[in-house]
Every structure is written in C-alpha cells, then in structure tokens.
Design an enzyme around this catalytic site. Structure first.
Site, mmCIF file in Angstrom:
data_model
loop_
_atom_site.group_PDB
_atom_site.id
_atom_site.type_symbol
_atom_site.label_atom_id
_atom_site.label_comp_id
_atom_site.label_asym_id
_atom_site.label_seq_id
_atom_site.Cartn_x
_atom_site.Cartn_y
_atom_site.Cartn_z
ATOM 1 N N ILE A 1 54.866 -29.705 -7.276
ATOM 2 C CA ILE A 1 54.425 -29.477 -8.657
ATOM 3 C C ILE A 1 55.142 -30.421 -9.612
ATOM 4 O O ILE A 1 54.511 -31.079 -10.441
ATOM 5 C CB ILE A 1 54.616 -27.988 -9.023
ATOM 6 C CG1 ILE A 1 53.551 -27.173 -8.280
ATOM 7 C CG2 ILE A 1 54.584 -27.762 -10.517
ATOM 8 C CD1 ILE A 1 53.780 -25.682 -8.273
ATOM 9 N N GLU A 2 56.449 -30.528 -9.493
ATOM 10 C CA GLU A 2 57.215 -31.441 -10.360
ATOM 11 C C GLU A 2 56.792 -32.892 -10.149
ATOM 12 O O GLU A 2 56.619 -33.653 -11.097
ATOM 13 C CB GLU A 2 58.711 -31.289 -10.071
ATOM 14 C CG GLU A 2 59.587 -32.242 -10.848
ATOM 15 C CD GLU A 2 60.173 -31.617 -12.095
ATOM 16 O OE1 GLU A 2 60.659 -32.385 -12.934
ATOM 17 O OE2 GLU A 2 60.148 -30.387 -12.223
ATOM 18 N N THR A 3 56.602 -33.273 -8.905
ATOM 19 C CA THR A 3 56.263 -34.653 -8.573
ATOM 20 C C THR A 3 54.897 -35.042 -9.123
ATOM 21 O O THR A 3 54.755 -36.087 -9.776
ATOM 22 C CB THR A 3 56.298 -34.861 -7.045
ATOM 23 O OG1 THR A 3 57.624 -34.574 -6.581
ATOM 24 C CG2 THR A 3 55.908 -36.264 -6.655
#
Length: 144
Positions: free
Chosen positions: A66-68
């Site tokens: 999700i962050e990436t």
C-alpha cells in the site's frame, strides 16, 4: 540495486521493476503492471515466506504494498516538481489469504500543493477485496 531515477514522471512498469531489483519490494515479489499519475497496479504471489505464524499473508506485506504503490503514483504525478514521502499509512485487513496471486491498485483521493492522499485496494484472483489502505504523502520541493 538499480539507481532510482531523479523523477518518476517517466516511470513505466518495466522501469519500476528494474529499479526495484534488490529492494524490499523485490524480496516480497512485487511486480508492477501499470504505472501512471492516476493509477498504479502491481501484483505478487502469496507464499509461505510471506506468512505470519498462523499461516496467512503477513499484514506487513499489505502495508508495504500500500505504501509503495501510493508513493509511486504520487511521485509520478508530482514529477519534476519534487519528491514525496509518506506521513501516514492506515491499512485494514479484511480477508485472510494463504496462497494465490494478489493485485494492488492505487488511485488518488486528493492531490494538493503540499500533500496527497491515495487509496489502495488489494484484491485476490477472484476480485475480492482482501485489504485496503490509504496513504497521506507530503510533497517536497526539489530544494528539500
């Protein structure tokens, strides 16, 4: 490890997969399939090395994906105007997964002068949502 480009404005799935070689996302097997300012998609195969002790996909993998994906999309959109850094990641785990192909798709909710907010949905091969998250990112000027 490949060098990260100065700007993500020209990023393609092939470039992002190459840039990711030797990084944590490479270790988990994340492969980009679409990269653009309005959507980023990637997939990976759930395997035992990515399980938590109960034998299901570790939630940290979801948080990483999700962050990436949000960061790549935000960086592509910001382009030459600077870089982005995550300042908040909120992830919900909705369905346990033991194996199979998972796909993450990031789309923007808000893109402003100083911050962006992206939502990411992770789905299984049947199209069921297994996790979702949102990431708030700070836009940094080229001067820092």
């Amino acid at each position: 490890m490949s060098e990260t480009p100065q700007s993500l404005s020209e990023a393609t799935p092939e470039l992002m997969n190459k840039v990711s070689e030797g990084t944590f996302t490479d270790l988990i097997g994340l492969r980009y399939t679409e990269v653009g300012p309005d959507r980023v998609r990637a997939e990976w195969e759930v395997r035992p090395q990515l399980h938590q002790p109960a034998g299901i996909q570790n939630g940290g993998v979801y948080c990483t994906v999700i962050e990436t994906l949000a960061s790549v999309g935000a960086g592509v959109w910001l382009g030459e105007r600077g870089a982005v850094v995550g300042v908040n990641n909120n992830t919900d785990f909705l369905r346990a997964v033991r194996d199979g192909l998972l796909t993450g798709e990031a789309t923007p909710i808000h893109r402003g002068r100083s911050q962006q907010l992206w939502i990411v949905v992770i789905s299984d091969a049947e199209g069921r949502t297994v996790a979702r998250g949102q990431v708030r990112l700070q836009n940094l000027s080229p001067q820092g």
